[in-house]
Design a protein around this motif. Structure first.
Motif, short mmCIF file in Angstrom:
data_model
loop_
_atom_site.label_atom_id
_atom_site.label_comp_id
_atom_site.label_asym_id
_atom_site.label_seq_id
_atom_site.Cartn_x
_atom_site.Cartn_y
_atom_site.Cartn_z
N VAL A 42 -13.03 -10.10 -26.70
CA VAL A 42 -13.36 -10.63 -25.38
C VAL A 42 -14.37 -9.71 -24.72
CG1 VAL A 42 -12.42 -11.21 -23.11
CG2 VAL A 42 -11.06 -11.65 -25.17
N VAL A 43 -15.47 -10.29 -24.24
CA VAL A 43 -16.53 -9.53 -23.58
C VAL A 43 -16.27 -9.55 -22.07
CG1 VAL A 43 -19.00 -9.37 -23.15
CG2 VAL A 43 -18.17 -10.19 -25.37
N VAL A 44 -16.07 -8.35 -21.50
CA VAL A 44 -15.82 -8.26 -20.05
C VAL A 44 -16.93 -7.50 -19.33
CG1 VAL A 44 -13.33 -8.46 -20.26
CG2 VAL A 44 -14.37 -6.21 -20.28
N GLU A 45 -17.76 -6.79 -20.07
CA GLU A 45 -18.85 -5.98 -19.52
C GLU A 45 -18.35 -5.11 -18.38
OE1 GLU A 45 -22.04 -8.75 -18.97
OE2 GLU A 45 -22.39 -8.85 -21.13
N ASP A 46 -18.93 -5.21 -17.19
CA ASP A 46 -18.56 -4.31 -16.11
C ASP A 46 -17.71 -5.00 -15.04
OD1 ASP A 46 -20.49 -5.93 -15.09
OD2 ASP A 46 -21.81 -4.34 -14.39
#
Length: 90
Positions: A42-46
């Motif tokens: 899962v990509v949540v970045e910032d």
């Protein structure tokens, strides 16, 4: 398989929206990077949504014509832009 690659399952690129719910962090809708028989990334970045390794979350695919099932998953890997989840055993 390389010694440093401990993954048991082959990953397939998948860009889908998922809702991730955590008991103390709340919930958010994020994108996936890939999926395998063992889990998803899962990509949540910032976004600030940062569960710890070992935390249990509930995941539900979004955007389907009918509500998808909610799956229990465990955080098994973290990186700068997201985290890897493993399907929890029953």
């Amino acid at each position: 398989m390389k010694q440093s690659d401990r993954r048991e399952h082959i990953r397939t690129a998948l860009n889908a929206k998922v809702k991730v719910s955590h008991d103390s962090l709340g919930e958010g809708v994020f994108s996936t990077r890939d999926i395998s028989d063992g889990g998803i990334f899962v990509v949540v970045e910032d976004s600030g949504f940062a569960p710890e390794i070992g935390d249990v979350v509930t995941v539900q695919v979004q955007g389907l014509p009918v509500p998808a099932p909610e799956l229990t998953m465990v955080v098994v890997r973290k990186s700068n832009d997201g985290f890897g989840l493993q399907f929890a055993g029953d």
